[in-house]
Design an enzyme around this catalytic site. Structure first.
Site, PDB file in Angstrom:
ATOM      1  N   ASP A  12       0.813  -1.231   0.000  1.00  0.00           N
ATOM      2  CA  ASP A  12       0.000   0.000   0.000  1.00  0.00           C
ATOM      3  C   ASP A  12       0.838   1.268   0.000  1.00  0.00           C
ATOM      4  O   ASP A  12       0.419   2.311   0.534  1.00  0.00           O
ATOM      5  CB  ASP A  12      -0.959   0.021   1.213  1.00  0.00           C
ATOM      6  N   LYS A  15       1.941   2.128  -5.085  1.00  0.00           N
ATOM      7  CA  LYS A  15       2.530   1.576  -6.322  1.00  0.00           C
ATOM      8  C   LYS A  15       1.616   1.822  -7.525  1.00  0.00           C
ATOM      9  O   LYS A  15       2.077   2.191  -8.602  1.00  0.00           O
ATOM     10  CB  LYS A  15       2.772   0.062  -6.170  1.00  0.00           C
ATOM     11  N   GLY A  39      -4.467  -4.377  -3.718  1.00  0.00           N
ATOM     12  CA  GLY A  39      -5.476  -3.359  -3.997  1.00  0.00           C
ATOM     13  C   GLY A  39      -4.737  -2.092  -4.366  1.00  0.00           C
ATOM     14  O   GLY A  39      -4.083  -1.493  -3.519  1.00  0.00           O
ATOM     15  N   HIS A  40      -4.758  -1.732  -5.643  1.00  0.00           N
ATOM     16  CA  HIS A  40      -3.997  -0.574  -6.124  1.00  0.00           C
ATOM     17  C   HIS A  40      -4.976   0.522  -6.531  1.00  0.00           C
ATOM     18  O   HIS A  40      -5.823   0.313  -7.386  1.00  0.00           O
ATOM     19  CB  HIS A  40      -3.100  -0.985  -7.297  1.00  0.00           C
ATOM     20  N   GLN A 223       2.133  -6.019  -3.161  1.00  0.00           N
ATOM     21  CA  GLN A 223       2.612  -6.111  -1.771  1.00  0.00           C
ATOM     22  C   GLN A 223       3.925  -5.323  -1.625  1.00  0.00           C
ATOM     23  O   GLN A 223       4.171  -4.426  -2.407  1.00  0.00           O
ATOM     24  CB  GLN A 223       2.777  -7.577  -1.321  1.00  0.00           C
ATOM     25  N   THR A 238       3.319 -12.444   2.876  1.00  0.00           N
ATOM     26  CA  THR A 238       2.481 -13.086   1.871  1.00  0.00           C
ATOM     27  C   THR A 238       3.261 -14.272   1.303  1.00  0.00           C
ATOM     28  O   THR A 238       4.335 -14.614   1.806  1.00  0.00           O
ATOM     29  CB  THR A 238       2.017 -12.070   0.803  1.00  0.00           C
ATOM     30  N   ARG A 301      -9.922  -2.557   5.989  1.00  0.00           N
ATOM     31  CA  ARG A 301      -9.401  -2.520   7.367  1.00  0.00           C
ATOM     32  C   ARG A 301      -8.562  -1.251   7.578  1.00  0.00           C
ATOM     33  O   ARG A 301      -7.841  -0.825   6.672  1.00  0.00           O
ATOM     34  CB  ARG A 301      -8.478  -3.726   7.620  1.00  0.00           C
ATOM     35  N   ARG A 303      -5.422   0.715   8.411  1.00  0.00           N
ATOM     36  CA  ARG A 303      -4.002   0.316   8.436  1.00  0.00           C
ATOM     37  C   ARG A 303      -3.354   0.897   9.690  1.00  0.00           C
ATOM     38  O   ARG A 303      -3.611   2.058  10.022  1.00  0.00           O
ATOM     39  CB  ARG A 303      -3.267   0.860   7.221  1.00  0.00           C
ATOM     40  N   ASP A 331       2.151  14.629   1.679  1.00  0.00           N
ATOM     41  CA  ASP A 331       1.127  15.559   2.169  1.00  0.00           C
ATOM     42  C   ASP A 331       0.475  15.077   3.472  1.00  0.00           C
ATOM     43  O   ASP A 331      -0.085  15.887   4.210  1.00  0.00           O
ATOM     44  CB  ASP A 331       0.047  15.770   1.092  1.00  0.00           C
TER      45      ASP A 331
HETATM   46  P1  GDP Z   1      -0.659   0.298  -3.543  1.00  0.00           P
HETATM   47  O1  GDP Z   1      -1.271  -0.971  -3.062  1.00  0.00           O
HETATM   48  O2  GDP Z   1       0.796   0.351  -3.286  1.00  0.00           O
HETATM   49  O3  GDP Z   1      -0.996   0.616  -4.964  1.00  0.00           O
HETATM   50  O4  GDP Z   1      -1.308   1.453  -2.650  1.00  0.00           O
HETATM   51  P2  GDP Z   1      -2.861   1.601  -2.239  1.00  0.00           P
HETATM   52  O5  GDP Z   1      -3.617   2.138  -3.393  1.00  0.00           O
HETATM   53  O6  GDP Z   1      -3.376   0.382  -1.588  1.00  0.00           O
HETATM   54  O7  GDP Z   1      -2.739   2.650  -1.060  1.00  0.00           O
HETATM   55  C1  GDP Z   1      -2.173   3.884  -1.262  1.00  0.00           C
HETATM   56  C2  GDP Z   1      -3.210   4.943  -0.847  1.00  0.00           C
HETATM   57  O8  GDP Z   1      -2.591   6.194  -0.842  1.00  0.00           O
HETATM   58  C3  GDP Z   1      -4.366   5.061  -1.835  1.00  0.00           C
HETATM   59  O9  GDP Z   1      -5.510   5.471  -1.148  1.00  0.00           O
HETATM   60  C4  GDP Z   1      -3.881   6.145  -2.801  1.00  0.00           C
HETATM   61  O10 GDP Z   1      -4.937   6.828  -3.450  1.00  0.00           O
HETATM   62  C5  GDP Z   1      -3.173   7.030  -1.841  1.00  0.00           C
HETATM   63  N1  GDP Z   1      -2.046   7.793  -2.373  1.00  0.00           N
HETATM   64  C6  GDP Z   1      -1.019   7.397  -3.168  1.00  0.00           C
HETATM   65  N2  GDP Z   1      -0.100   8.374  -3.273  1.00  0.00           N
HETATM   66  C7  GDP Z   1      -0.564   9.395  -2.523  1.00  0.00           C
HETATM   67  C8  GDP Z   1      -0.051  10.682  -2.188  1.00  0.00           C
HETATM   68  O11 GDP Z   1       1.049  11.064  -2.589  1.00  0.00           O
HETATM   69  N3  GDP Z   1      -0.820  11.463  -1.358  1.00  0.00           N
HETATM   70  C9  GDP Z   1      -2.031  11.054  -0.900  1.00  0.00           C
HETATM   71  N4  GDP Z   1      -2.734  11.874  -0.135  1.00  0.00           N
HETATM   72  N5  GDP Z   1      -2.527   9.854  -1.176  1.00  0.00           N
HETATM   73  C10 GDP Z   1      -1.788   9.039  -1.969  1.00  0.00           C
HETATM   74  P1  IMO Z   2      -0.794  -4.178  -2.227  1.00  0.00           P
HETATM   75  O1  IMO Z   2      -0.355  -4.743  -3.546  1.00  0.00           O
HETATM   76  C1  IMO Z   2      -0.917  -4.520   2.112  1.00  0.00           C
HETATM   77  C2  IMO Z   2      -0.864  -8.564   3.758  1.00  0.00           C
HETATM   78  C3  IMO Z   2      -2.091  -9.028   4.521  1.00  0.00           C
HETATM   79  C4  IMO Z   2      -1.433  -9.963   5.513  1.00  0.00           C
HETATM   80  C5  IMO Z   2      -0.322 -10.612   4.686  1.00  0.00           C
HETATM   81  C6  IMO Z   2      -0.699 -11.963   4.087  1.00  0.00           C
HETATM   82  O2  IMO Z   2      -2.093  -3.470  -2.269  1.00  0.00           O
HETATM   83  O3  IMO Z   2       0.303  -3.405  -1.591  1.00  0.00           O
HETATM   84  P2  IMO Z   2      -2.217 -12.685   2.031  1.00  0.00           P
HETATM   85  O4  IMO Z   2      -3.677 -12.457   1.764  1.00  0.00           O
HETATM   86  O5  IMO Z   2      -1.323 -12.155   0.992  1.00  0.00           O
HETATM   87  O6  IMO Z   2      -1.917 -14.121   2.354  1.00  0.00           O
HETATM   88  O7  IMO Z   2      -1.931 -11.870   3.403  1.00  0.00           O
HETATM   89  O8  IMO Z   2      -0.048  -9.718   3.641  1.00  0.00           O
HETATM   90  N1  IMO Z   2      -1.128  -8.075   2.378  1.00  0.00           N
HETATM   91  C7  IMO Z   2      -1.098  -6.790   2.024  1.00  0.00           C
HETATM   92  N2  IMO Z   2      -0.928  -5.685   2.779  1.00  0.00           N
HETATM   93  N3  IMO Z   2      -1.013  -4.426   0.766  1.00  0.00           N
HETATM   94  C8  IMO Z   2      -1.147  -5.523   0.002  1.00  0.00           C
HETATM   95  O9  IMO Z   2      -1.098  -5.489  -1.337  1.00  0.00           O
HETATM   96  C9  IMO Z   2      -1.232  -6.777   0.629  1.00  0.00           C
HETATM   97  N4  IMO Z   2      -1.382  -8.046   0.187  1.00  0.00           N
HETATM   98  C10 IMO Z   2      -1.294  -8.828   1.267  1.00  0.00           C
HETATM   99  O10 IMO Z   2      -2.745  -7.956   5.156  1.00  0.00           O
HETATM  100  O11 IMO Z   2      -0.803  -9.217   6.522  1.00  0.00           O
HETATM  101 MG    MG Z   3      -2.805  -1.619  -1.795  1.00  0.00          MG
END
Ligand code: GDP
Ligand code: IMO
Ligand code: MG
Length: 423
Positions: A12, A15, A39-40, A223, A238, A301, A303, A331
């Site tokens: 998270d 990416k 979840g991206h 991840q 994972t 959930r 974080r 920010d």
């Molecule tokens: P990923 O799994 O690595 O693609 O990241 P996620 O999308 O799960 O979580 C990143 C969260 O931060 C998301 O809600 C994005 O919209 C948000 N996000 C990403 N870059 C920025 C940033 O520079 N500033 C803010 N405020 N939100 C960001």
């Molecule tokens: P992105 O790509 C954050 C975490 C789960 C748990 C552990 C194992 O959005 O960054 P799993 O279901 O993979 O067997 O769970 O890994 N986890 C993540 N945490 N971002 C993710 O993906 C994750 N994918 C798995 O919360 O701790």
């Molecule tokens: Mg994510």
């Protein structure tokens, strides 16, 4: 130019947003590991897209998106995701999305087995996303998995699903969890498979010819490094290699083809699920949650949040071979008076600049902090790196120094446009 985008923390990091931003100058975007545990989030033009199995390049026209052999693919989940993203106005044609015929199938009972394992672990549970990721990768490694190509041979696939389903039911019955009817599973999987069939192909020659013809390839990690099965906080990880090497083994493109590795991290640290988190900080968690930030894209959930941990980042830069850092969510710290950066861990009176392997040592790791003044102003309207307040630049410079990698991109908001390129 072939670039891997990899997460440096516990996932998270943002990416999806960085991949989306860089897709403009790419031709092919490839996912090489993980599944719909990812979840991206991408926000652009006032729309929010949450992608689980689809590469983030799908939002751009005329780009090829590949789900590589290293991904574990839930066909039912992917069909639902395609329908959801198409309903948001994004066309997903057979020439735009290619699925490796070698990718492994997540079967419905894998998700239930995932839940069963969590129940059996009690207070040691991993806190998985319950998407069946661990059991599907376990079947792959145990050589009893099912690949997309295997579904082409219905007799073989029927026998394998029936056999694995019976074995799974034995385990599930022990935990009073739902058992599965093999015929129904086969039906469900084949309905989804027929929908996906036009996308399924041997993606390896496609990638190689794109490489040979000088196309720009972008690999989208899922991840993060501390969730990597080898380098993470085992067993709270994972089941795949989330680090840069996983992009090669997960796609069939060799390491010699890779030109750059962009490591994505937040300006602070977050983690979902169980396991050690030395810099976790309740005050910062409450603050960020109060701003409506840091709720999981896959499970919703909250974080856990904490201070920037450069012990983790230093290690992550090493094992990924990071050539540039993308620091997102700067920010999020805009209003803070004083910021902490963890520079090392004190474990039983000894200073460690790299994370330990021993799980009990993690529990005794006391972060050693350096304090930096906050910039206390809004960065979200900055459009160039030079526009950032001096103290924000100082924070980023110190981050880069402590990790041993240069800053390449900075995120000051969730929108595609809120990405700054460092000089
Ligand atoms: P990923 O799994 O690595 O693609 O990241 P996620 O999308 O799960 O979580 C990143 C969260 O931060 C998301 O809600 C994005 O919209 C948000 N996000 C990403 N870059 C920025 C940033 O520079 N500033 C803010 N405020 N939100 C960001
Ligand atoms: P992105 O790509 C954050 C975490 C789960 C748990 C552990 C194992 O959005 O960054 P799993 O279901 O993979 O067997 O769970 O890994 N986890 C993540 N945490 N971002 C993710 O993906 C994750 N994918 C798995 O919360 O701790
Ligand atoms: Mg994510």
């Amino acid at each position: 130019m072939n670039t891997i985008i990899t997460g440096l923390q516990w996932g998270d990091e943002g990416k999806g947003k960085i991949v989306d931003f860089l897709t403009e100058s790419a031709d092919v975007v490839i996912r090489g590991q993980g599944g719909n545990n990812a979840g991206h989030t991408v926000i652009t033009g006032g729309n929010k897209y949450v992608l689980h199995l689809l590469p983030s390049g799908i939002l751009w026209d005329d780009k090829i998106n590949i789900i590589g052999n290293g991904v574990v693919l839930d066909p039912v989940g992917l069909v639902l995701e395609i329908e959801r993203i198409e309903a948001q106005g994004v066309a997903i044609t057979a020439d735009k999305l290619l699925i490796s015929d070698r990718s492994h199938v997540v079967l419905p009972f894998h998700k239930e087995l995932d839940a069963a394992r969590e129940v059996s672990l009690g207070d040691q549970k991993i806190g998985t996303t319950k998407r069946g990721i661990g059991p599907a990768y376990a079947d792959k490694i145990n050589r009893c998995g099912l690949r997309m190509a295997d579904l082409l041979d219905k007799d073989f696939a029927t026998a394998r699903i029936t056999h694995r389903c019976a074995e799974a039911n034995e385990v599930l019955a022990r935990y009073d969890l739902t058992t599965f009817d093999a015929a129904q599973v086969i039906d469900e999987v084949y309905t989804a498979f027929e929908r996906l069939r036009p996308h399924i192909t041997n993606t390896i020659p496609v990638l190689h010819s794109a490489w040979k013809s000088g196309n720009n390839l972008l690999f989208e990690g899922a991840q993060g490094t501390l969730l990597d099965i080898d380098f993470g906080t085992y067993p709270f990880v994972t089941s795949s290699n989330t680090t840069s090497g996983g992009s090669c083994t997960g796609s069939g493109l060799p390491p010699t083809a890779i030109d750059a590795v962009i490591g994505v991290c937040k300006a602070y640290t977050t983690r979902v699920g169980s396991g050690p988190f030395p810099t976790g900080d309740e005050g910062l968690s409450d603050y960020l949650h109060g701003l409506g930030r840091e709720f999981g894209a896959t499970t919703g959930r909250p974080r856990g949040c904490g201070w920037l941990d450069t012990v983790l980042l230093r290690f992550a830069c090493m094992v990924n071979g990071v050539t540039g850092l993308a620091v997102t969510n700067v920010d999020g710290l805009d209003a803070y008076e004083t910021l902490q950066i963890c520079t090392s861990y004190d474990i039983d009176g000894e200073i460690h600049e790299l994370p330990p392997a021993d799980r009990s040592a993690w529990d005794r790791a006391v972060p050693v902090y350096e304090s930096l003044p906050g910039w206390k102003c809004d960065t979200t309207a900055c459009t160039r790196y030079e526009d950032l307040p001096q103290l924000a630049k100082a924070y980023l410079t110190r981050l880069g120094e402590l990790c041993g990698a240069p800053i390449a991109f900075v995120g000051v908001g969730p929108d595609r446009t809120q990405t700054l390129v460092a000089p």
